[in-house]
Design an enzyme around this catalytic site. Structure first.
Site, PDB file in Angstrom:
ATOM      1  N   ASP A 193      -6.372   8.909  -9.881  1.00  0.00           N
ATOM      2  CA  ASP A 193      -6.334   9.470 -11.224  1.00  0.00           C
ATOM      3  C   ASP A 193      -5.767   8.456 -12.196  1.00  0.00           C
ATOM      4  OD1 ASP A 193      -3.320   9.833 -11.408  1.00  0.00           O
ATOM      5  OD2 ASP A 193      -3.734  11.051  -9.632  1.00  0.00           O
ATOM      6  N   LYS A 199       0.886  -1.181   0.000  1.00  0.00           N
ATOM      7  CA  LYS A 199       0.000   0.000   0.000  1.00  0.00           C
ATOM      8  C   LYS A 199       0.914   1.219   0.000  1.00  0.00           C
ATOM      9  CE  LYS A 199      -3.514   2.259   2.932  1.00  0.00           C
ATOM     10  NZ  LYS A 199      -4.237   2.086   4.203  1.00  0.00           N
ATOM     11  N   GLU A 256     -21.416 -11.956  13.973  1.00  0.00           N
ATOM     12  CA  GLU A 256     -20.725 -11.099  12.992  1.00  0.00           C
ATOM     13  C   GLU A 256     -19.634 -11.886  12.254  1.00  0.00           C
ATOM     14  OE1 GLU A 256     -21.056  -6.590  14.798  1.00  0.00           O
ATOM     15  OE2 GLU A 256     -19.770  -8.016  15.836  1.00  0.00           O
ATOM     16  N   ASP A 282       1.406   4.982   0.176  1.00  0.00           N
ATOM     17  CA  ASP A 282       0.663   6.130   0.683  1.00  0.00           C
ATOM     18  C   ASP A 282       1.422   7.433   0.418  1.00  0.00           C
ATOM     19  OD1 ASP A 282      -1.389   7.433   1.980  1.00  0.00           O
ATOM     20  OD2 ASP A 282      -1.347   6.122   3.736  1.00  0.00           O
TER      21      ASP A 282
HETATM   22  C1  GLA Z   1      -3.420   7.351   5.515  1.00  0.00           C
HETATM   23  C2  GLA Z   1      -4.164   6.215   4.849  1.00  0.00           C
HETATM   24  C3  GLA Z   1      -4.749   5.314   5.905  1.00  0.00           C
HETATM   25  C4  GLA Z   1      -3.637   4.788   6.776  1.00  0.00           C
HETATM   26  C5  GLA Z   1      -2.858   5.936   7.380  1.00  0.00           C
HETATM   27  C6  GLA Z   1      -1.637   5.458   8.103  1.00  0.00           C
HETATM   28  O1  GLA Z   1      -4.285   8.223   6.145  1.00  0.00           O
HETATM   29  O2  GLA Z   1      -5.130   6.691   3.978  1.00  0.00           O
HETATM   30  O3  GLA Z   1      -5.454   4.255   5.318  1.00  0.00           O
HETATM   31  O4  GLA Z   1      -2.788   3.980   6.013  1.00  0.00           O
HETATM   32  O5  GLA Z   1      -2.442   6.855   6.397  1.00  0.00           O
HETATM   33  O6  GLA Z   1      -0.905   6.474   8.654  1.00  0.00           O
END
Ligand code: GLA
Length: 748
Positions: A534, A476, A614, A478
């Site tokens: 984008d 992921k 759940e 970021d």
């Molecule tokens: C961003 C991301 C979240 C998480 C935080 C971690 O805000 O969008 O999903 O990963 O950073 O710091």
């Protein structure tokens, strides 16, 4: 042949299955734009009756016939200072101080295949799908040459545009604006549909009439942004989801962007789109050239829904490069909302164990695993494992997670640095800051100057050794702030205007290198949620975390807005805890699942905190998602006409490409004591077929409505496609907070 040159009429026509685009080499040497719209034949020049318009200048060859003016006639690519007072596409100054370029046609050529855009993501040809038109314009005396590039994807009904600007003079040429596309729509009423927002509420559609003057959709943030997405649609006032003309413009770019739409003195509309010209300039030495990002254009006569589906298909087939684009993506669980920074390996393993039991396939460790990262104030840049939290590093954790039968994924934020980090202490000059001025902070962090090769190389080395040293299946990626204090210590003063775009080129190069070196890793983009959703990012990231807002009811708005331009298969979407961590709303577990399933689907909670019931629902959701995976991810997406029903529900639909099955999803957003019937018309079905309701599943209704399982489907009557399309379908009343329903049809 999708590109036709008529040498007698001097027109060049670009034809796709349903559209035509025409330009003309006028007798004055200017390249006029004549038409873009539904397919036509012939020379469209007849549309432009010559007229003497006061205070609209004439080229010198027309000084005695004042009925020809650049200010009135539609242009392919216009620069200022030559008699066209409308928005210009190119603003430049040469060494002699001459501003603007008087661009005249020089030559053109047509070739099979798709042109590339140097250093940037762009649409690609999968094999004989595209023809390229290159038109050379020049202002010889100013030393400016402009190559207009058009990629015609005939079957896809998409035309791409990009521009290459070359300095043919003897001194430096400074570009102050270099748009990717200029599009004139000389006739008719148009409205602008654009997608604005903010952090945790991205891409809200807003449709406004075009009044005389200029409307701007832009970001100066060094990112495509949560605030104004780089996608605009021009549509006729009567255009709806299912009918009417509309035209999309989408740059394949993730940095500061700008689209201006001007309605001029004659009511003509001009759209100019490209890199934002504020804090932009680019110096070209003699012989050098500059490539603009590409813009994806599509005209559609069948409404906004059909236009969206075109973009969905095109982005997936012709822009996303990842091997994962069409592969089945794993159902993941991300620990962010489960633990935030407060985790130990034991806690993570417990979560992973529970998750595996419930059917999750990939465990993602989010922020907080490196350096002294105990909160979001420090340690970005120090990508060594925090062994206090994870003794022995990542590998022991990964081994145990893999031993459970799960894949492992990891969060990183490569582009940023904390002041409180080893990296910043070693290389303060690598951050974008202005000498002598305290920088503005965003999440208490700074942005690395990715325009510097040594920064890009450092990040490549850091993350390629992370990926080669560990069994990481998913990343992921970021980026949690926007850029301020744009000043690169690697550039001389007169080139500081290049820093923001050089940042993007460095980022694209880094992404290209990493994804090429690790093609099996599934990369998910993120920028504080959907702050960089984008077409540029989609080239590398087949999925992007759509928003930091995981409340399913707010997600209805966010995901619906996102769907105008972007495919469901790209929308990162998770089931999170209730009450929701962002807004405190309580929602049924089943509704959370239904909304998350209209995306990549996963979880962002601690399953150890859930009730037995759940947990059973998670098992059932994952089984249901697996069953519906093909239909949701590869089906056609339809927004149902919720606005007609007022604000009480939101509904959408998926239809298999062969129309053999369809899925309707509906969430009640405003419970009412005495609601009007829940009635909808399906879209996209085969009019001549019969459909059976294969499964109807209700979630979270206060008064239970029995769900119908596939086993009961044979007992229910079949309904004709024509009835479902035209007469519609009525659902039982649903009471309670945010109940929802899923209806699965199969051809009988
Ligand atoms: C961003 C991301 C979240 C998480 C935080 C971690 O805000 O969008 O999903 O990963 O950073 O710091």
């Amino acid at each position: 042949m999708s590109i036709v040159f008529d040498s007698e009429r001097r027109t060049i026509t670009l034809n796709t299955r349903q559209t035509s685009y025409q330009m003309k080499l006028s007798e004055t040497g200017y390249l006029l734009h004549l038409y873009y719209g539904a397919g036509i034949e012939g020379d469209m020049s007849y549309l432009y009756e010559p007229a003497d318009v006061g205070f609209s200048p004439n080229p010198v060859s027309k000084r005695l016939d004042r009925r020809w003016s650049l200010d009135i006639l539609p242009q392919e690519y216009s620069s200022g200072n030559t008699g066209d007072y409308r928005l210009n596409a190119l603003s430049c100054v040469n060494a002699a101080g001459v501003w603007g370029a008087d661009l005249r046609y020089q030559s053109h050529s047509v070739r099979p295949g798709k042109y590339a855009v140097e250093g940037m993501p762009a649409a690609f040809d999968k094999g004989s799908e595209c023809e390229t038109l290159s038109v050379i314009l020049a202002d010889v005396s100013a030393g400016v040459e402009v190559e207009l590039l058009y990629g015609v994807f005939e079957e896809k009904d998409v035309i791409t545009r990009a521009v290459r600007i070359r300095n043919t003079g003897e001194g430096a040429l400074r570009l102050e604006k270099a748009a990717s596309a200029c599009l004139d729509l000389p006739y008719g009423d148009w409205e602008l549909l654009h997608f604005h927002g903010r952090h945790a509420m991205e891409r809200i559609p807003e449709r406004v009439p075009l009044l005389t003057g200029i409307e701007t959709v832009s970001s100066r943030r060094g990112a495509s942004s949560h605030q104004q997405n780089p996608f605009v649609v021009l549509c006729r006032p009567d255009t709806t989801e299912q009918a009417g003309e509309c035209l999309g413009l989408m740059p394949v770019y993730s940095g500061s962007h700008r689209a201006d739409i001007e309605r001029d003195q004659m009511g003509s509309v001009r759209a100019v789109m490209g890199i934002h010209d504020e804090q932009f300039s680019w110096t070209l030495l003699p012989g050098e050239s500059f490539s603009t990002p590409e813009v994806l254009m599509s005209f559609c006569a069948d409404g906004l829904g059909a236009l969206s589906r075109r973009y969905h298909r095109f982005l997936r087939h012709n822009v996303c490069r990842s091997r994962w684009t069409f592969r089945r993506r794993p159902v993941l669980l991300n620990n962010w909302e489960a633990t935030y920074f407060g985790f130990t390996s034991e806690k993570l393993l417990n979560i992973a164990r529970e998750a595996k039991e419930l059917g999750v396939e990939l465990f993602v460790l989010d922020d907080g695993w490196f350096g002294e990262r105990c909160d979001d104030n420090r340690a970005l840049g120090d990508w060594a494992v925090n062994e206090e939290k994870l003794p022995g590093g990542l590998n022991p954790l990964i081994e145990q997670i893999e031993a459970m039968g799960l894949k492992f994924g990891l969060w990183i934020e490569p582009e940023m640095v904390s002041e409180d980090s080893e990296l910043y202490r070693a290389h303060p000059d690598w951050a974008l800051t202005v000498p002598g001025r305290s920088p503005a902070m965003g999440r208490n962090q700074l942005v690395l100057d990715l325009g510097r090769k040594e920064v890009e190389d450092f990040l490549f080395e850091t993350f390629s050794s992370l990926l080669s040293g560990h069994r990481i299946s998913y990343i992921k990626w970021d980026a949690n702030r926007h850029i301020t204090d744009v000043y690169s210590r690697a550039l001389p003063p007169e080139r500081q205007g290049e820093a923001l775009h050089r940042y993007m080129l460095g980022l694209y190069s880094l992404l290209e290198r990493l994804t090429t070196a690790f093609p099996e890793v599934l990369f998910e983009g993120c920028a504080g949620g959907g702050g960089r959703f984008d077409a540029g990012m989609l080239a590398w990231f087949p999925q992007i975390w759509c928003s930091d807002d995981t409340d399913p009811i707010e997600r209805l708005t966010i995901q619906r807005g996102t769907s105008y331009g972007y495919p469901v298969a790209a929308v990162g979407s998770h089931v999170s805890a209730s009450p929701n961590h962002q807004d405190g709303r309580q929602t049924p577990f089943g509704t959370r699942g239904l909304v998350a399933m209209s995306g990549t689907f996963g979880y962002e909670l601690d399953p150890g905190k859930l009730s037995g019931e759940e947990k059973e629902q998670i098992r059932a959701q994952i089984a249901l998602f697996s069953e519906l995976y093909e239909l949701i991810q590869n089906g056609e997406y339809y927004r149902l006409e919720e606005e007609k029903h007022g604000p009480s529900f939101s509904a959408w639909e998926f239809v298999a490409p062969d129309k053999a099955e369809a899925l309707l999803c509906l969430v009640v957003t405003h419970p009412e004591s005495n609601p009007a019937p829940l009635h909808l018309r399906w879209q996209g079905l085969d009019e001549n077929a019969s459909y059976r309701v294969w499964r109807r599943e209700f979630f979270g209704c206060a008064l239970p409505i029995p769900s119908d399982t596939p086993e009961l489907a044979d007992e229910r009557p079949t309904l004709s496609g024509s009835a479902l399309l035209h007469a519609g379908y009525t659902l039982p009343r649903m009471y309670g907070d945010y109940p929802s329903v899923l209806v699965h049809l199969k051809k009988a």
